[in-house]
Scaffold this active site. Structure first.
Site, mmCIF file in Angstrom:
data_model
loop_
_atom_site.group_PDB
_atom_site.id
_atom_site.type_symbol
_atom_site.label_atom_id
_atom_site.label_comp_id
_atom_site.label_asym_id
_atom_site.label_seq_id
_atom_site.Cartn_x
_atom_site.Cartn_y
_atom_site.Cartn_z
ATOM 1 N N CYS A 1 2.885 -5.733 -0.484
ATOM 2 C CA CYS A 1 3.323 -4.342 -0.366
ATOM 3 C C CYS A 1 2.684 -3.606 0.809
ATOM 4 O O CYS A 1 3.025 -2.446 1.069
ATOM 5 C CB CYS A 1 3.059 -3.594 -1.667
ATOM 6 S SG CYS A 1 4.047 -4.221 -3.057
ATOM 7 N N HIS B 1 1.127 4.194 -1.953
ATOM 8 C CA HIS B 1 1.973 3.193 -2.596
ATOM 9 C C HIS B 1 2.008 3.462 -4.091
ATOM 10 O O HIS B 1 0.974 3.657 -4.726
ATOM 11 C CB HIS B 1 1.446 1.782 -2.329
ATOM 12 C CG HIS B 1 2.287 0.732 -2.990
ATOM 13 N ND1 HIS B 1 3.606 0.556 -2.684
ATOM 14 C CD2 HIS B 1 2.005 -0.164 -3.967
ATOM 15 C CE1 HIS B 1 4.103 -0.420 -3.427
ATOM 16 N NE2 HIS B 1 3.150 -0.858 -4.226
ATOM 17 N N ASN C 1 8.907 0.859 -8.216
ATOM 18 C CA ASN C 1 8.028 0.232 -7.229
ATOM 19 C C ASN C 1 8.901 -0.483 -6.203
ATOM 20 O O ASN C 1 9.428 -1.560 -6.470
ATOM 21 C CB ASN C 1 7.096 -0.760 -7.937
ATOM 22 C CG ASN C 1 6.206 -1.526 -6.976
ATOM 23 O OD1 ASN C 1 6.237 -1.301 -5.761
ATOM 24 N ND2 ASN C 1 5.410 -2.448 -7.514
#
Length: 347
Positions: free
Chosen positions: A129, A271, A301
């Protein structure tokens, strides 16, 4: 810049983000619908509203059949170029920076570039990520080194395809639960020389001893053709504990290096895995909630596209001189920060 237009050289100032774009699939999947599907397939009597209550995620976008990671990246790339008033041939570096790719080989950057109509040097950067932030940092480094004039950094994320929708009982359900947070999205930025401002600071912390805590382990030389390993699995609680121990120290170092405090930032982009984890981040870090750009209840997400989508949503409201702090969290694990000041492209 060099007087000879055919020569790439080091810019006089720095490098920064000058345009943004994002792209969301049209299909929406609610947490209720996903939970019903999983419970029915697994024969599990899940409590009503479990997914929504434990994650804070209401909906997520899901790529349709025929839409791929490159499709989402391409949509975002076109919007970023349009925003900048650029043609694909104005780009001499294209970085596809994502946890998701279309194929094992070649680099997905080539698939994006072929559809875009660019002739830039194309390559992939992948770090879970944190891929998109790593891609921006790589573009910045190549520009400052005189290796590129103008870069397009794109990501396309389709982690919803790694969700285990038919778990074989409670054990597989628990093992894959973190995957039920996933949604799909694309994001893109243009990175080029700026006379002032731009990317001011980059910080990283890597704790690779935790690489096996979570991930999608298929497709490589360990599990090249194993369907079992094409699904995301991981211990969400352990990942959260590692991030909590690591993340606050990284933020302390940013404050020490830059001298900047929360009031010095227009926004803090973080994030977002689940809403409870974001709330825990706010509690530990002390970041004011009004600095955040909340996306997880609506989009889930979206992996490395998270920060890019948040940035695109605020970019048009920023004024030159406004600063933004990016906080990236990625499996592996890694924590990454970037301080960026909005500015105009160098003349």
């Amino acid at each position: 810049m060099c007087e000879n237009s055919k020569t790439v050289c080091r810019p006089r100032g720095g490098a920064g983000i000058t345009a943004t774009g994002s792209y969301l699939p049209e299909r929406t999947l609610t947490s209720e619908r996903l939970q019903e599907e999983v419970a029915r397939a697994a024969g599990l009597p899940l409590p009503r509203g479990l997914f929504r209550r434990t994650t804070g995620i209401v909906t997520r976008r899901v790529a349709a059949d025929g839409e791929y990671a490159s499709t989402l990246a391409l949509g975002a790339a076109r919007r970023a170029l349009d925003s900048a008033g650029l043609h694909p041939l104005d780009i001499d570096l294209l970085i596809y920076a994502s946890a998701t790719r279309d194929v094992a080989e070649p680099a997905t950057a080539h698939i994006v570039q072929a559809a875009l109509g660019s002739t830039a040097h194309a390559l992939d950067v992948s770090n879970a990520c944190n891929s998109f932030l790593n891609g921006i940092d790589t573009a910045r480094a190549m520009i400052l080194a005189g290796r590129a004039r103008r870069a397009l950094v794109v990501t396309g994320e389709t982690p919803s395809r790694a969700i285990r929708r038919s778990p074989a009982g409670p054990r597989q359900f628990r093992d894959g639960f973190a995957g039920y947070t996933f949604g799909d999205a694309g994001a893109a930025v243009v990175v080029e020389p700026v006379d002032r401002g731009g990317i001011l600071d980059v910080g990283t912390e890597t704790r690779s001893e935790h690489w096996a805590v979570g991930g999608i382990f298929g497709g490589g030389s360990r599990h090249p053709r194993s369907e079992e390993h094409t699904y995301f699995h991981g211990d969400g609680r352990e990942l959260r504990e590692v991030f909590e121990k690591t993340g606050t120290a990284v933020l302390d170092r940013v404050r020490h290096r830059t001298g900047l405090r929360w009031d010095d930032y227009r926004h803090v982009l973080v994030h977002q895995v689940t809403l409870p984890y974001l709330e825990r981040f706010v509690e530990l870090s002390g970041v004011p909630q009004d600095k955040l750009v909340l996306t997880v209840p609506e989009l889930g997400n979206i992996a490395s596209a998270t920060l890019g989508v948040q940035l695109d949503r605020i970019h048009g409201r920023l004024a030159p001189g406004d600063r933004v702090l990016f906080v990236g969290l990625g499996g592996g694990i890694s924590v990454m920060t970037m301080v960026w000041e909005k500015s105009e492209a160098a003349a």
